[in-house]
Design an enzyme around this catalytic site. Sequence first.
Site, mmCIF file in Angstrom:
data_model
loop_
_atom_site.group_PDB
_atom_site.id
_atom_site.type_symbol
_atom_site.label_atom_id
_atom_site.label_comp_id
_atom_site.label_asym_id
_atom_site.label_seq_id
_atom_site.Cartn_x
_atom_site.Cartn_y
_atom_site.Cartn_z
ATOM 1 N N HIS A 108 -11.320 99.725 10.222
ATOM 2 C CA HIS A 108 -12.615 99.548 8.968
ATOM 3 C C HIS A 108 -14.038 98.880 9.480
ATOM 4 C CE1 HIS A 108 -9.717 100.244 4.846
ATOM 5 N NE2 HIS A 108 -9.650 99.175 5.449
ATOM 6 N N ASN A 165 -8.007 98.705 -1.577
ATOM 7 C CA ASN A 165 -8.689 100.240 -1.039
ATOM 8 C C ASN A 165 -9.505 100.334 -2.780
ATOM 9 O OD1 ASN A 165 -8.485 99.883 1.311
ATOM 10 N ND2 ASN A 165 -6.792 100.921 1.657
ATOM 11 N N TYR A 216 -5.177 88.779 9.659
ATOM 12 C CA TYR A 216 -7.028 89.214 9.750
ATOM 13 C C TYR A 216 -7.372 87.667 9.812
ATOM 14 C CZ TYR A 216 -5.979 92.791 6.146
ATOM 15 O OH TYR A 216 -5.731 94.004 5.838
HETATM 16 FE FE1 HDD Z 1 -6.436 95.978 6.644
HETATM 17 C C1 HDD Z 1 -9.241 94.975 7.852
HETATM 18 C C2 HDD Z 1 -7.189 96.514 3.485
HETATM 19 C C3 HDD Z 1 -3.441 96.790 5.584
HETATM 20 C C4 HDD Z 1 -5.100 94.842 9.486
HETATM 21 N N1 HDD Z 1 -7.903 95.792 5.281
HETATM 22 C C5 HDD Z 1 -9.312 95.268 6.461
HETATM 23 C C6 HDD Z 1 -9.992 95.762 5.730
HETATM 24 C C7 HDD Z 1 -10.080 96.017 4.371
HETATM 25 C C8 HDD Z 1 -8.530 96.443 4.531
HETATM 26 C C9 HDD Z 1 -10.913 96.686 3.667
HETATM 27 C C10 HDD Z 1 -11.746 95.708 5.467
HETATM 28 C C11 HDD Z 1 -12.283 94.706 5.221
HETATM 29 C C12 HDD Z 1 -13.789 94.114 5.426
HETATM 30 O O1 HDD Z 1 -14.391 94.662 5.045
HETATM 31 O O2 HDD Z 1 -13.694 93.196 6.817
HETATM 32 N N2 HDD Z 1 -5.683 97.346 4.562
HETATM 33 C C13 HDD Z 1 -6.305 97.155 3.855
HETATM 34 C C14 HDD Z 1 -5.301 97.300 2.553
HETATM 35 C C15 HDD Z 1 -3.866 97.313 3.271
HETATM 36 C C16 HDD Z 1 -4.149 97.134 4.391
HETATM 37 C C17 HDD Z 1 -5.687 97.980 0.898
HETATM 38 C C18 HDD Z 1 -3.178 97.719 2.668
HETATM 39 C C19 HDD Z 1 -2.903 97.788 1.110
HETATM 40 N N3 HDD Z 1 -4.505 95.611 7.620
HETATM 41 C C20 HDD Z 1 -3.593 96.530 6.538
HETATM 42 C C21 HDD Z 1 -1.687 95.628 7.063
HETATM 43 C C22 HDD Z 1 -2.767 95.229 8.334
HETATM 44 C C23 HDD Z 1 -4.107 95.536 8.559
HETATM 45 C C24 HDD Z 1 -0.665 96.273 6.913
HETATM 46 C C25 HDD Z 1 -2.272 94.389 9.577
HETATM 47 C C26 HDD Z 1 -0.468 94.045 9.564
HETATM 48 N N4 HDD Z 1 -6.868 95.265 8.359
HETATM 49 C C27 HDD Z 1 -6.125 95.000 9.005
HETATM 50 C C28 HDD Z 1 -7.150 93.962 10.534
HETATM 51 C C29 HDD Z 1 -8.173 94.374 10.177
HETATM 52 C C30 HDD Z 1 -8.282 95.305 8.525
HETATM 53 C C31 HDD Z 1 -6.530 94.414 11.579
HETATM 54 C C32 HDD Z 1 -9.725 94.694 10.734
HETATM 55 C C33 HDD Z 1 -10.720 93.881 10.165
HETATM 56 C C34 HDD Z 1 -10.698 93.079 10.074
HETATM 57 O O3 HDD Z 1 -9.223 93.478 9.391
HETATM 58 O O4 HDD Z 1 -11.074 91.946 9.428
HETATM 59 O O5 HDD Z 1 -6.252 92.536 10.511
#
Ligand code: HDD
Length: 691
Positions: free
Chosen positions: A79, A152, A366
């Site tokens: 993202h 999402n 996160y």
């Molecule tokens: Fe995630 C970012 C949505 C599963 C780990 N995720 C991130 C963002 C969104 C989502 C919208 C961007 C937020 C922003 O604008 O800063 N993610 C989802 C959805 C998931 C999902 C709807 C499943 C239903 N995510 C998911 C899993 C993991 C992560 C299973 C890890 C185990 N997601 C992350 C992260 C991020 C992230 C690596 C990257 C940047 C951040 O968090 O801030 O932690």
Amino acid sequence: MKKDKSKTDKHSTQASGGELHQSAGGKHPALTTNQGIAVTDNQNSLKANIRGPTLLEDFILREKITHFDHERIPERIVHARGTGAHGHFELTSSLEKYTTARILTEIGETTPVFTRISTVAGGAGSVDTPRDVRGFAVKFYTKEGNWDLVGNNVPVFFIQDAIKFPDLIHAVKMEPDRGFPQSATAHDTFWDFISLTPESMHMVMWIMSDRTLPRSLRMIEGFGVHSFRLINAAGESTFVKFHWRPHLGLQSTLWDEAVKIAGADQDFHRRDMFEAIAVGQFPAWDLAVQLFTQEQANTFPFDHLDATKLIPEELVPLQVIGRMVLDRWPGNFFAETEQVAYCPANVVPGIDFSNDPLLQGRLFSYLDTQLSRLGSANFHQIPVNAPQCPFANHQRDGHMQMSQPQGRVAYEPNSLSKDSPRETPADDLHRSNIIEIGQKGRIRADSFADHYSQARQFYLSQTLHEQAHMASALVFELSKVEHPHIREAMVGHLRRIDEDLARRVADGLGLEQMPEAPAVAAPVQDMAPSPALQIIGKMKDTLDGRSIGILIADGSDRDAIKAIKKAATDAGATVKIVAPKLGGARLDDGSMRKADGQLAGTPSVLFDAVAIILSEDGAKALSADVAAIDFVRDAFAHLKAMAAGGGGRTLLNAANVGVDGGIVDVGALGAFIAAAKIRQWDREKYVRTLA
Ligand code: HDD
């Protein structure tokens, strides 16, 4: 556009050291170093003599370059590319029976929000319109602390357990040995992982649908994906799924259109959001919930704790409980959109987690990722992340500590500071009494074993056009895969979803024989089609938020331009004039009409419908210009309504564009506006293979 005056003014006062100077036709703060020392010359570094070397002593040069060298922070691992805006949420219907959360019970209260919508796979500088899921993250600054709903625009996910997330993301991101493709699923590692991960098949149907090609970020739905719990004053728990519904309805582009938009305007979505807010057309969504009990969940033919499943609206209807409006663009992109840090673990009392194993893993990831992305445990002090209610604890120090906690006591319990922060008794927060028993282990419930039924339901719920787009998308994506065994494995999975879809894709790929369908761990169920899963069925009959392009040249009919512009604007559309020269065109009455866009740089993919208002001479000249030919040919192929008069028809003929009900005379204003509100689906069979 509403601006946060207080923040802008505070910043410029800080930079000025308080004093404003008069010169260059305005009042301005003095340019200083970060230490507040006035800079007398911002053009020349300090040199030993007129043509001599630069001196190390030049602290102004060193400070400026040092700061510049450190201006970038690590981008989000997923993202990375996003667009954010401030706004507010207003509750219209109370959930008091189900929760104590004040944001969900105090009708009429407005809660500030910051919402960021993103693509998933591409880097921060990637284009806005790849085929990709859109992140939909909302930070509610509630009176009881920050609540982050990090969802999402697709209600399901690829995997059931968070432990698979790094594998999924490594597979979809650019391949590590070659550094491409950027922001695309159409490559071997992605489809290799998917073909070996049957639980992803439902999500695959969603990402191959037009849901991943939104026309505008204002025209997407948002989903919290997981089941959460609401906890009421008696400590009773009800499951909840959260949905965002756009006021402008759903709308997507066609694949060919999305590809061409990427070339024409790589910031298409970000610009659209920026411009909409600037002119007061504030993006808005309803917040709706699906509420259900454990007893109801026991009757579902799937497990609601499995994030690869959705709850059809026909099974548990949506209740609208409020609306979100985004009405303020960030004062500074980096400070807010880049530094905003969401975390699904940020919930307020009255909202709790379910046991969804994907959600459980997210609760860790996160906060952890922000530590490397934002560089300090104090990232919550950055204004866009800080709660807007009082908060206090005994956490101290760390990199970039901005606050100055007072006093001697930084621990609890203590007898030395009666006013220092203390716990709130759990009873006051009405926590639920959830009991967990069972055998520990790295295990997965049998109720998670059905991977095809909802994939099948999704496909069969689509209109014929949408099904055709999915089949084409699969052919396109798998055609980019070098390894035949991966393509074949995917077609095998498709056979479990729908034989006809599998056949279409196998045909498109030129497979000589149908691959075996994989064994299934649970029988594939025939679920009733759910029309709510379509996009076409959810398009709104409106021109609000849509855009119309009028192609003109020297000699164009002034009255016709004026009439179309008025009709389109009255119907809610934004109108742009496109001409061969930006300076404009001399119209039939001798007046000059300035253009909003030059023809070669403003193709018809940027519009929802177009009007071609040309004199015969103008049409003749444009018939020799490929930009004009592409303008009308693409508008036709992208199923857009067109208004065309005498010269306009000449250009259509030159472009070899046929005639149908979606092409009306420039004078037929009502017919044009009606046609512009929809895509000309009937035309599609003439411009691409649908079978
Ligand atoms: Fe995630 C970012 C949505 C599963 C780990 N995720 C991130 C963002 C969104 C989502 C919208 C961007 C937020 C922003 O604008 O800063 N993610 C989802 C959805 C998931 C999902 C709807 C499943 C239903 N995510 C998911 C899993 C993991 C992560 C299973 C890890 C185990 N997601 C992350 C992260 C991020 C992230 C690596 C990257 C940047 C951040 O968090 O801030 O932690």
